[in-house]
Design a protein around this motif. Structure first.
Motif, PDB file in Angstrom:
ATOM      1  N   ALA A   1       0.739   0.410   5.842  1.00 40.63           N
ATOM      2  CA  ALA A   1      -0.153  -0.572   6.456  1.00 40.63           C
ATOM      3  C   ALA A   1      -1.272   0.109   7.230  1.00 40.63           C
ATOM      4  O   ALA A   1      -2.390  -0.410   7.323  1.00 40.63           O
ATOM      5  CB  ALA A   1       0.653  -1.491   7.378  1.00 40.63           C
ATOM      6  N   ASP A   2      -1.013   1.303   7.764  1.00 39.48           N
ATOM      7  CA  ASP A   2      -2.017   2.000   8.572  1.00 39.48           C
ATOM      8  C   ASP A   2      -3.124   2.614   7.726  1.00 39.48           C
ATOM      9  O   ASP A   2      -4.284   2.649   8.155  1.00 39.48           O
ATOM     10  CB  ASP A   2      -1.349   3.093   9.415  1.00 39.48           C
ATOM     11  N   ASN A   3      -2.793   3.143   6.529  1.00 43.54           N
ATOM     12  CA  ASN A   3      -3.835   3.786   5.714  1.00 43.54           C
ATOM     13  C   ASN A   3      -4.335   2.885   4.590  1.00 43.54           C
ATOM     14  O   ASN A   3      -4.981   3.352   3.653  1.00 43.54           O
ATOM     15  CB  ASN A   3      -3.346   5.134   5.165  1.00 43.54           C
ATOM     16  N   TRP A   4      -4.044   1.603   4.678  1.00 44.49           N
ATOM     17  CA  TRP A   4      -4.454   0.615   3.662  1.00 44.49           C
ATOM     18  C   TRP A   4      -5.944   0.711   3.342  1.00 44.49           C
ATOM     19  O   TRP A   4      -6.357   0.719   2.179  1.00 44.49           O
ATOM     20  CB  TRP A   4      -4.096  -0.776   4.178  1.00 44.49           C
ATOM     21  N   GLU A   5      -6.780   0.801   4.364  1.00 44.52           N
ATOM     22  CA  GLU A   5      -8.226   0.813   4.177  1.00 44.52           C
ATOM     23  C   GLU A   5      -8.738   2.137   3.609  1.00 44.52           C
ATOM     24  O   GLU A   5      -9.890   2.230   3.194  1.00 44.52           O
ATOM     25  CB  GLU A   5      -8.936   0.512   5.493  1.00 44.52           C
ATOM     26  N   ASP A   6      -7.907   3.160   3.611  1.00 42.35           N
ATOM     27  CA  ASP A   6      -8.327   4.437   3.033  1.00 42.35           C
ATOM     28  C   ASP A   6      -8.355   4.395   1.506  1.00 42.35           C
ATOM     29  O   ASP A   6      -8.976   5.252   0.874  1.00 42.35           O
ATOM     30  CB  ASP A   6      -7.389   5.569   3.470  1.00 42.35           C
ATOM     31  N   PHE A   7      -7.670   3.429   0.914  1.00 39.90           N
ATOM     32  CA  PHE A   7      -7.575   3.323  -0.538  1.00 39.90           C
ATOM     33  C   PHE A   7      -8.641   2.367  -1.066  1.00 39.90           C
ATOM     34  O   PHE A   7      -8.852   1.289  -0.519  1.00 39.90           O
ATOM     35  CB  PHE A   7      -6.203   2.782  -0.955  1.00 39.90           C
ATOM     36  N   TRP A   8      -9.294   2.770  -2.147  1.00 41.27           N
ATOM     37  CA  TRP A   8     -10.123   1.828  -2.875  1.00 41.27           C
ATOM     38  C   TRP A   8      -9.210   0.873  -3.638  1.00 41.27           C
ATOM     39  O   TRP A   8      -8.036   1.171  -3.883  1.00 41.27           O
ATOM     40  CB  TRP A   8     -11.075   2.572  -3.816  1.00 41.27           C
ATOM     41  N   PRO A   9      -9.710  -0.336  -4.008  1.00 40.25           N
ATOM     42  CA  PRO A   9      -8.816  -1.407  -4.476  1.00 40.25           C
ATOM     43  C   PRO A   9      -7.890  -1.055  -5.639  1.00 40.25           C
ATOM     44  O   PRO A   9      -6.696  -1.356  -5.610  1.00 40.25           O
ATOM     45  CB  PRO A   9      -9.787  -2.531  -4.861  1.00 40.25           C
ATOM     46  N   ALA A  10      -8.419  -0.418  -6.688  1.00 41.46           N
ATOM     47  CA  ALA A  10      -7.573  -0.141  -7.848  1.00 41.46           C
ATOM     48  C   ALA A  10      -6.496   0.878  -7.513  1.00 41.46           C
ATOM     49  O   ALA A  10      -5.335   0.731  -7.902  1.00 41.46           O
ATOM     50  CB  ALA A  10      -8.421   0.333  -9.021  1.00 41.46           C
ATOM     51  N   ALA A  11      -6.875   1.933  -6.801  1.00 45.52           N
ATOM     52  CA  ALA A  11      -5.890   2.940  -6.406  1.00 45.52           C
ATOM     53  C   ALA A  11      -4.862   2.335  -5.454  1.00 45.52           C
ATOM     54  O   ALA A  11      -3.674   2.691  -5.491  1.00 45.52           O
ATOM     55  CB  ALA A  11      -6.582   4.128  -5.755  1.00 45.52           C
ATOM     56  N   ARG A  12      -5.297   1.401  -4.608  1.00 46.20           N
ATOM     57  CA  ARG A  12      -4.358   0.736  -3.692  1.00 46.20           C
ATOM     58  C   ARG A  12      -3.318  -0.072  -4.471  1.00 46.20           C
ATOM     59  O   ARG A  12      -2.123  -0.017  -4.175  1.00 46.20           O
ATOM     60  CB  ARG A  12      -5.131  -0.168  -2.747  1.00 46.20           C
ATOM     61  N   LYS A  13      -3.774  -0.809  -5.479  1.00 45.27           N
ATOM     62  CA  LYS A  13      -2.845  -1.607  -6.281  1.00 45.27           C
ATOM     63  C   LYS A  13      -1.851  -0.705  -7.014  1.00 45.27           C
ATOM     64  O   LYS A  13      -0.650  -0.990  -7.073  1.00 45.27           O
ATOM     65  CB  LYS A  13      -3.615  -2.473  -7.279  1.00 45.27           C
ATOM     66  N   ALA A  14      -2.353   0.402  -7.576  1.00 43.45           N
ATOM     67  CA  ALA A  14      -1.461   1.329  -8.272  1.00 43.45           C
ATOM     68  C   ALA A  14      -0.460   1.953  -7.300  1.00 43.45           C
ATOM     69  O   ALA A  14       0.725   2.112  -7.622  1.00 43.45           O
ATOM     70  CB  ALA A  14      -2.275   2.406  -8.973  1.00 43.45           C
ATOM     71  N   ALA A  15      -0.937   2.292  -6.103  1.00 45.23           N
ATOM     72  CA  ALA A  15      -0.046   2.880  -5.110  1.00 45.23           C
ATOM     73  C   ALA A  15       1.008   1.872  -4.646  1.00 45.23           C
ATOM     74  O   ALA A  15       2.173   2.226  -4.419  1.00 45.23           O
ATOM     75  CB  ALA A  15      -0.854   3.383  -3.918  1.00 45.23           C
ATOM     76  N   LEU A  16       0.598   0.611  -4.502  1.00 45.46           N
ATOM     77  CA  LEU A  16       1.546  -0.424  -4.098  1.00 45.46           C
ATOM     78  C   LEU A  16       2.588  -0.655  -5.194  1.00 45.46           C
ATOM     79  O   LEU A  16       3.776  -0.866  -4.904  1.00 45.46           O
ATOM     80  CB  LEU A  16       0.804  -1.722  -3.776  1.00 45.46           C
ATOM     81  N   ALA A  17       2.158  -0.624  -6.467  1.00 47.22           N
ATOM     82  CA  ALA A  17       3.106  -0.794  -7.572  1.00 47.22           C
ATOM     83  C   ALA A  17       4.141   0.329  -7.565  1.00 47.22           C
ATOM     84  O   ALA A  17       5.336   0.093  -7.778  1.00 47.22           O
ATOM     85  CB  ALA A  17       2.355  -0.830  -8.899  1.00 47.22           C
ATOM     86  N   LYS A  18       3.685   1.561  -7.320  1.00 48.05           N
ATOM     87  CA  LYS A  18       4.629   2.683  -7.269  1.00 48.05           C
ATOM     88  C   LYS A  18       5.567   2.549  -6.086  1.00 48.05           C
ATOM     89  O   LYS A  18       6.780   2.808  -6.185  1.00 48.05           O
ATOM     90  CB  LYS A  18       3.852   4.004  -7.187  1.00 48.05           C
ATOM     91  N   LEU A  19       5.023   2.131  -4.943  1.00 46.52           N
ATOM     92  CA  LEU A  19       5.858   1.953  -3.761  1.00 46.52           C
ATOM     93  C   LEU A  19       6.903   0.871  -3.996  1.00 46.52           C
ATOM     94  O   LEU A  19       8.063   1.020  -3.588  1.00 46.52           O
ATOM     95  CB  LEU A  19       4.977   1.609  -2.561  1.00 46.52           C
ATOM     96  N   ARG A  20       6.503  -0.215  -4.680  1.00 47.66           N
ATOM     97  CA  ARG A  20       7.452  -1.290  -4.959  1.00 47.66           C
ATOM     98  C   ARG A  20       8.574  -0.782  -5.856  1.00 47.66           C
ATOM     99  O   ARG A  20       9.731  -1.168  -5.703  1.00 47.66           O
ATOM    100  CB  ARG A  20       6.723  -2.471  -5.620  1.00 47.66           C
ATOM    101  N   HIS A  21       8.225   0.063  -6.811  1.00 47.89           N
ATOM    102  CA  HIS A  21       9.247   0.620  -7.704  1.00 47.89           C
ATOM    103  C   HIS A  21      10.191   1.551  -6.950  1.00 47.89           C
ATOM    104  O   HIS A  21      11.404   1.538  -7.178  1.00 47.89           O
ATOM    105  CB  HIS A  21       8.567   1.375  -8.843  1.00 47.89           C
ATOM    106  N   ASP A  22       9.620   2.360  -6.021  1.00 41.96           N
ATOM    107  CA  ASP A  22      10.434   3.362  -5.322  1.00 41.96           C
ATOM    108  C   ASP A  22      11.152   2.799  -4.102  1.00 41.96           C
ATOM    109  O   ASP A  22      12.290   3.198  -3.807  1.00 41.96           O
ATOM    110  CB  ASP A  22       9.544   4.540  -4.882  1.00 41.96           C
ATOM    111  N   ASP A  23      10.485   1.912  -3.382  1.00 43.57           N
ATOM    112  CA  ASP A  23      11.033   1.402  -2.109  1.00 43.57           C
ATOM    113  C   ASP A  23      10.584  -0.052  -1.937  1.00 43.57           C
ATOM    114  O   ASP A  23       9.578  -0.326  -1.276  1.00 43.57           O
ATOM    115  CB  ASP A  23      10.525   2.265  -0.950  1.00 43.57           C
ATOM    116  N   PRO A  24      11.303  -1.005  -2.515  1.00 43.56           N
ATOM    117  CA  PRO A  24      10.867  -2.413  -2.486  1.00 43.56           C
ATOM    118  C   PRO A  24      10.629  -2.949  -1.081  1.00 43.56           C
ATOM    119  O   PRO A  24       9.674  -3.680  -0.855  1.00 43.56           O
ATOM    120  CB  PRO A  24      12.020  -3.152  -3.186  1.00 43.56           C
TER     121      PRO A  24
END
Length: 476
Positions: A162-185
């Motif tokens: 939540a703290d570095n959310w703004e550091d990600f551009w939108p597409a990379a943020r979505k991909a990072a969130l998808a990976k996080l959901r897979h690794d740590d729901p």
């Protein structure tokens, strides 16, 4: 000052010279200041004018840069290798022949499934290409940076929080969130709880859809809050759909009871009595429309409960292939509110009931292996086309001998007809190239060229790319 005046005079005259040449007329009379250099021979004068004007325009006319120049970052390297150089022209030809946007997405998904990416000189996704594979997320963000006035965010490979959310551009943020959901729901849900409300409705919809990965009862409270309080109806509808998959759909009401009234549960068989759910045909167009509207707001658990059945009993007892509209409506309810087990059960039931056209609607919720298996079964047992098989199978299919299916025999017969045209069966051959394994593509090429098609036939491009490409992707 004299040189400046002469240069301006020449530049003014160039308009008339170029206009005359464009119209096919001699231009030497319009260049009086070069009369001595051009000479008296009209043909020679035109050649000399061409040489002189080319030198003048190349030396004296230059493009002025914009007042402020932006230095864009380099196009990022992707995590998968670029298509081998000898195969790039073939990929470009496939893209040029298949002009529809969806066809380009099919190709890049196929390549990503096989462990490859396009060269940026051949294809680049736009910032809004949300259907592009996640491997291209950094390219999508590069396109967004190029179109933006500034680049406030930085590129980061950190774990999303939540703290570095703004550091990600939108597409990379979505991909990072998808990976996080897979690794740590739980961590992914916590990030969404903190940040989702600040995004646009379309972005909230895309990000919330990532919760379908490893969906569990731990998500119920968060989803209930979205379903109750989000500002966008489509986001609320998605949250309600995800709750339905968890068995927390809306309580049964008059609408569900009315929908159940369009169906009856009967028994059949003398020795082994079994139940069957049959549709009672609506009597008027208004009733058809009413049933359709009721299905659109239905929940699988509530609908089955109104018929006195559990969801899995409803799917098992459904009388497939009698009322196609009802079949499709139930499939949509299962896709939106059924569990993964319900989707798998429905796909198996459809396959057994020879209603394979409906599997394409279920396919996005099936695993890659399930999709490929159903596509292969439907090809051999139910005679579906390669185009439909490709819709079912998706980009991860690797069928070893698709031409042995009825669709292959139909295709070969159509290509060998006396009145066959060079453009016939383009879509079927393209789809065949997408669903075959590398060995299957090589064998298919041998059979097709043996049947009379030329090696360089453009209709074989997708098969040729498949046959030439090393398969470095993960098995479905």
């Amino acid at each position: 000052m004299t040189e400046v005046i002469e240069a301006e005079t020449m530049l003014d005259a160039m308009g008339a010279v170029l206009t005359r040449w464009t119209m096919g007329s001699a231009a030497a009379p319009a260049a009086a200041f070069w009369r001595a250099e051009l000479g008296d021979d009209p043909t020679e004068a035109e050649l000399r004018l061409l040489a002189l004007s080319g030198q003048f325009l190349g030396a004296a006319v230059t493009m002025e840069p914009a007042a402020t120049l932006r230095v864009l970052p380099d196009v990022p390297a992707l995590t998968l290798p670029t298509l081998p150089e000898p195969l790039r022209p073939l990929a470009r030809r496939i893209l040029a022949a298949k002009k529809q946007a969806q066809s380009g997405i099919e190709l890049v998904h196929f390549l990503a499934a096989r462990g490859w990416t396009m060269h940026p000189g051949d294809w680049m996704p736009a910032a809004a290409d949300d259907d592009a594979p996640d491997v291209y997320a950094t390219w999508r963000d590069w396109a967004a940076i190029a179109a933006a006035d500034g680049a406030a965010r930085r590129q980061t490979n950190d774990r999303l929080t939540a703290d570095n959310w703004e550091d990600f551009w939108p597409a990379a943020r979505k991909a990072a969130l998808a990976k996080l959901r897979h690794d740590d729901p739980s961590a992914a849900r916590a990030v969404l709880e903190a940040r989702l409300a600040g995004e646009t409705a379309d972005t909230r919809l895309r990000l919330l859809s990532l919760l379908s990965e490893r969906l569990s009862d731990d998500d119920v409270t968060f989803l209930e809050g979205i379903a109750a309080n989000d500002r966008a109806p489509k986001v609320k509808a998605l949250a309600t759909s995800l709750l339905g998959r968890l068995g927390h759909g809306p309580a049964s009401g008059e609408d569900i009871a009315e929908l159940a009234g369009f169906f009856s549960v009967k028994t059949k068989g003398l020795l082994r009595r079994s139940r069957v759910v049959q549709a009672e045909p609506p009597k008027t167009p208004a009733q058809w429309q009413r049933r359709k509207a009721l299905f659109e707001g239905a929940d699988l658990a509530a609908f089955s409960g109104a018929l006195g059945l559990a969801p899995q009993e409803l799917i098992a007892a459904w009388d497939w292939n009698v009322d196609h509209a009802a079949d499709m409506a139930l499939i949509n309810v299962i896709v939106s509110t059924g569990t993964d087990a319900h989707v798998t059960q429905a796909a198996d039931a459809i396959s057994q009931g020879d209603a394979t056209g409906l599997i394409a609607a279920l396919a996005p919720r099936l695993s890659p292996a399930e999709r490929a298996g159903h596509a292969e079964t439907a090809l051999h047992s139910h005679g579906i086309s390669f185009e439909l098989a490709q819709q079912v199978a998706g980009p991860a299919a690797r069928l070893d001998d698709p031409l042995s299916a009825p669709a292959g025999k139909t295709l070969l017969a159509a290509l060998q007809r006396d009145d066959a045209k060079p453009s016939d069966q383009f879509a079927e051959l393209h789809a065949l190239g997408l669903i075959a394994s590398r060995d299957g593509a090589q064998r298919s090429l041998q059979r097709l060229t043996g049947a009379g098609l030329l090696q360089g036939d453009p209709r074989l491009d997708m098969l040729r790319l498949n046959a030439a490409l090393d398969d470095n992707g993960a098995n479905p």
